[in-house]
Motif scaffolding. Structure first.
Motif, PDB file in Angstrom:
ATOM      1  N   TYR A  40      -5.434   7.226  17.046  1.00  0.00           N
ATOM      2  CA  TYR A  40      -4.064   6.863  17.455  1.00  0.00           C
ATOM      3  C   TYR A  40      -3.557   7.674  18.658  1.00  0.00           C
ATOM      4  O   TYR A  40      -2.980   7.103  19.590  1.00  0.00           O
ATOM      5  CB  TYR A  40      -3.089   7.041  16.282  1.00  0.00           C
ATOM      6  CG  TYR A  40      -2.881   5.816  15.417  1.00  0.00           C
ATOM      7  CD1 TYR A  40      -1.974   4.813  15.775  1.00  0.00           C
ATOM      8  CD2 TYR A  40      -3.568   5.670  14.209  1.00  0.00           C
ATOM      9  CE1 TYR A  40      -1.769   3.702  14.958  1.00  0.00           C
ATOM     10  CE2 TYR A  40      -3.359   4.558  13.389  1.00  0.00           C
ATOM     11  CZ  TYR A  40      -2.465   3.580  13.767  1.00  0.00           C
ATOM     12  OH  TYR A  40      -2.264   2.468  12.962  1.00  0.00           O
TER      13      TYR A  40
ATOM     14  N   GLY B 250       1.938   2.096   7.918  1.00  0.00           N
ATOM     15  CA  GLY B 250       0.558   2.514   8.095  1.00  0.00           C
ATOM     16  C   GLY B 250       0.609   3.780   8.943  1.00  0.00           C
ATOM     17  O   GLY B 250       1.696   4.328   9.215  1.00  0.00           O
TER      18      GLY B 250
ATOM     19  N   HIS C 297       8.630  -2.557   9.202  1.00  0.00           N
ATOM     20  CA  HIS C 297       8.230  -2.728   7.813  1.00  0.00           C
ATOM     21  C   HIS C 297       6.761  -3.133   7.849  1.00  0.00           C
ATOM     22  O   HIS C 297       6.329  -3.786   8.797  1.00  0.00           O
ATOM     23  CB  HIS C 297       9.102  -3.841   7.210  1.00  0.00           C
ATOM     24  CG  HIS C 297       9.209  -3.802   5.729  1.00  0.00           C
ATOM     25  ND1 HIS C 297       8.154  -3.518   4.905  1.00  0.00           N
ATOM     26  CD2 HIS C 297      10.275  -4.028   4.908  1.00  0.00           C
ATOM     27  CE1 HIS C 297       8.563  -3.573   3.652  1.00  0.00           C
ATOM     28  NE2 HIS C 297       9.838  -3.861   3.620  1.00  0.00           N
TER      29      HIS C 297
ATOM     30  N   GLY D 216      -4.618  -3.837   8.952  1.00  0.00           N
ATOM     31  CA  GLY D 216      -4.085  -4.431   7.718  1.00  0.00           C
ATOM     32  C   GLY D 216      -2.747  -5.087   7.977  1.00  0.00           C
ATOM     33  O   GLY D 216      -2.511  -6.232   7.567  1.00  0.00           O
TER      34      GLY D 216
ATOM     35  N   TYR E 232      -7.280   0.304   5.245  1.00  0.00           N
ATOM     36  CA  TYR E 232      -5.876   0.676   5.060  1.00  0.00           C
ATOM     37  C   TYR E 232      -5.847   2.199   5.039  1.00  0.00           C
ATOM     38  O   TYR E 232      -5.986   2.826   3.985  1.00  0.00           O
ATOM     39  CB  TYR E 232      -5.340   0.130   3.740  1.00  0.00           C
ATOM     40  CG  TYR E 232      -5.055  -1.349   3.671  1.00  0.00           C
ATOM     41  CD1 TYR E 232      -5.284  -2.197   4.746  1.00  0.00           C
ATOM     42  CD2 TYR E 232      -4.527  -1.904   2.509  1.00  0.00           C
ATOM     43  CE1 TYR E 232      -5.000  -3.547   4.669  1.00  0.00           C
ATOM     44  CE2 TYR E 232      -4.242  -3.259   2.418  1.00  0.00           C
ATOM     45  CZ  TYR E 232      -4.485  -4.074   3.505  1.00  0.00           C
ATOM     46  OH  TYR E 232      -4.200  -5.422   3.428  1.00  0.00           O
TER      47      TYR E 232
ATOM     48  N   MET F  36      -3.514   4.678   5.934  1.00  0.00           N
ATOM     49  CA  MET F  36      -2.373   5.458   5.440  1.00  0.00           C
ATOM     50  C   MET F  36      -2.366   5.567   3.921  1.00  0.00           C
ATOM     51  O   MET F  36      -1.978   6.582   3.348  1.00  0.00           O
ATOM     52  CB  MET F  36      -1.076   4.821   5.950  1.00  0.00           C
ATOM     53  CG  MET F  36       0.211   5.316   5.330  1.00  0.00           C
ATOM     54  SD  MET F  36       0.526   7.058   5.498  1.00  0.00           S
ATOM     55  CE  MET F  36       1.052   7.219   7.185  1.00  0.00           C
TER      56      MET F  36
HETATM   57  C1  LIG Z   1       5.410  -4.707   1.884  1.00  0.00           C
HETATM   58  C2  LIG Z   1       4.540  -3.492   1.768  1.00  0.00           C
HETATM   59  N1  LIG Z   1       3.350  -3.609   1.158  1.00  0.00           N
HETATM   60  C3  LIG Z   1       2.534  -2.537   1.048  1.00  0.00           C
HETATM   61  C4  LIG Z   1       2.934  -1.324   1.555  1.00  0.00           C
HETATM   62  C5  LIG Z   1       2.034  -0.136   1.401  1.00  0.00           C
HETATM   63  N2  LIG Z   1       1.310   0.153   2.614  1.00  0.00           N
HETATM   64  C6  LIG Z   1       1.799   1.020   3.529  1.00  0.00           C
HETATM   65  S1  LIG Z   1       0.759   1.255   4.821  1.00  0.00           S
HETATM   66  C7  LIG Z   1      -0.368   0.174   4.134  1.00  0.00           C
HETATM   67  C8  LIG Z   1      -1.693  -0.122   4.768  1.00  0.00           C
HETATM   68  C9  LIG Z   1      -1.786   0.237   6.203  1.00  0.00           C
HETATM   69  O1  LIG Z   1      -3.037  -0.189   6.739  1.00  0.00           O
HETATM   70  P1  LIG Z   1      -3.113  -0.651   8.234  1.00  0.00           P
HETATM   71  O2  LIG Z   1      -2.092  -1.659   8.516  1.00  0.00           O
HETATM   72  O3  LIG Z   1      -4.525  -1.024   8.539  1.00  0.00           O
HETATM   73  O4  LIG Z   1      -2.691   0.672   9.038  1.00  0.00           O
HETATM   74  P2  LIG Z   1      -3.489   2.072   9.140  1.00  0.00           P
HETATM   75  O5  LIG Z   1      -2.809   2.995   8.167  1.00  0.00           O
HETATM   76  O6  LIG Z   1      -4.918   1.813   8.814  1.00  0.00           O
HETATM   77  O7  LIG Z   1      -3.306   2.488  10.560  1.00  0.00           O
HETATM   78  C10 LIG Z   1       0.082  -0.348   2.937  1.00  0.00           C
HETATM   79  C11 LIG Z   1      -0.669  -1.302   2.092  1.00  0.00           C
HETATM   80  C12 LIG Z   1       4.187  -1.243   2.192  1.00  0.00           C
HETATM   81  N3  LIG Z   1       4.606  -0.112   2.769  1.00  0.00           N
HETATM   82  N4  LIG Z   1       4.967  -2.337   2.274  1.00  0.00           N
END
Ligand SMILES: Cc1ncc(C[n+]2csc(CCOP(=O)(O)OP(=O)(O)O)c2C)c(N)n1
Ligand code: SF4
Ligand SMILES: [Mg+2]
Length: 224
Positions: free
Chosen positions: A15, A42, A59, A86, A116, A118
């Protein structure tokens, strides 16, 4: 513009490479005041104070509609959505797809670390077959998701879709500049960046680089 990002991201994370590259372009082109960046949640959320531009949290999966709303309200702004794979290709795919279909003039930066990150390294749409994740400890067996290639089928001919990787920062800069120019010309742009996540890949040093090179064999880099 600082030469470093405050140490919120893990050591070796991709990042900061992306953020520093974007920050330098905005500064060089004197676009920092016009730029506004939404964060999808994330690990992108850690970028809240990374650059001297307007940045806010949205969000999970909702950064694209938030930023296109911002752009409609402030057409002279330069709008970026920073999202994980994700957020972009699972929970946020519907709005991302329709934004490309409608050719919304925003720039979406998808940080593809194939998990995922985070939330602890669960399987994402971009997880590769046989890749071991928190939720597939014996190796994932599902399909692979090619976001920019799928969007190419519905996007406007002048929309800009590209994939690069955090071990090619100069290439990231070239592609981000083209994405910005595309937004300024009134079209949708998306830059997917294969990005280091040594924490969840459980790699160190050269193994992290090798991992990205393996990803590139499946996720072809270049303009799409
Ligand atoms: C509506 C909702 N669903 C689930 C979550 C939990 N959540 C937070 S971050 C995340 C996954 C992030 O993965 P990605 O988008 O690939 O980002 P990265 O952390 O890999 O950069 C999830 C499932 C949330 N915050 N809000
Ligand atoms: S978990 Fe991965 S993506 Fe998140 S900050 Fe750490 S290295 Fe970066
Ligand atoms: Mg991810």
């Amino acid at each position: 513009m600082p030469d470093f990002i405050p140490a919120k991201f893990c050591v070796g994370c991709g990042y900061p490479i992306i953020l520093i590259t974007l920050g330098r372009i905005l500064e060089q082109k004197q676009l920092s005041k016009k730029a506004v960046m939404g964060l999808d949640i994330g690990c992108s959320l850690l970028a809240i104070d990374a650059l001297p531009i307007n940045i806010f949290h949205t969000h999970h999966g909702r950064v694209t509609p938030t930023m296109l709303g911002f752009k409609r309200a402030r057409p002279n702004s330069l709008c970026f959505g920073l999202t994980g794979d994700g957020g972009a290709y699972a929970i946020g795919w519907q709005s991302l797809f329709h934004s490309a279909l409608r050719d919304e003039p925003i720039t979406v930066i998808v940080v593809n670390n194939t998990v995922y990150a985070m939330t602890g390294g669960q399987t994402a749409p971009t997880t590769l077959p046989r890749q071991k994740t928190d939720t597939n400890p014996n190796g994932y067996e599902g399909a692979t998701f090619f976001g920019p290639e799928l969007l190419r089928h519905v996007a406007h001919k002048d929309a800009y879709l590209v994939r690069t990787a955090t071990n090619s920062p100069k290439e990231i800069a070239v592609y981000l500049e083209k994405a910005i120019a595309t937004q300024q010309a009134g079209h949708f742009s998306l830059v997917e960046i294969l990005s280091f996540c040594p924490t969840n890949w459980k790699t160190i040093g050269k193994a992290t680089m090798d991992y990205v090179e393996d990803l590139k064999k499946v996720y072809k880099v270049g303009e799409i």
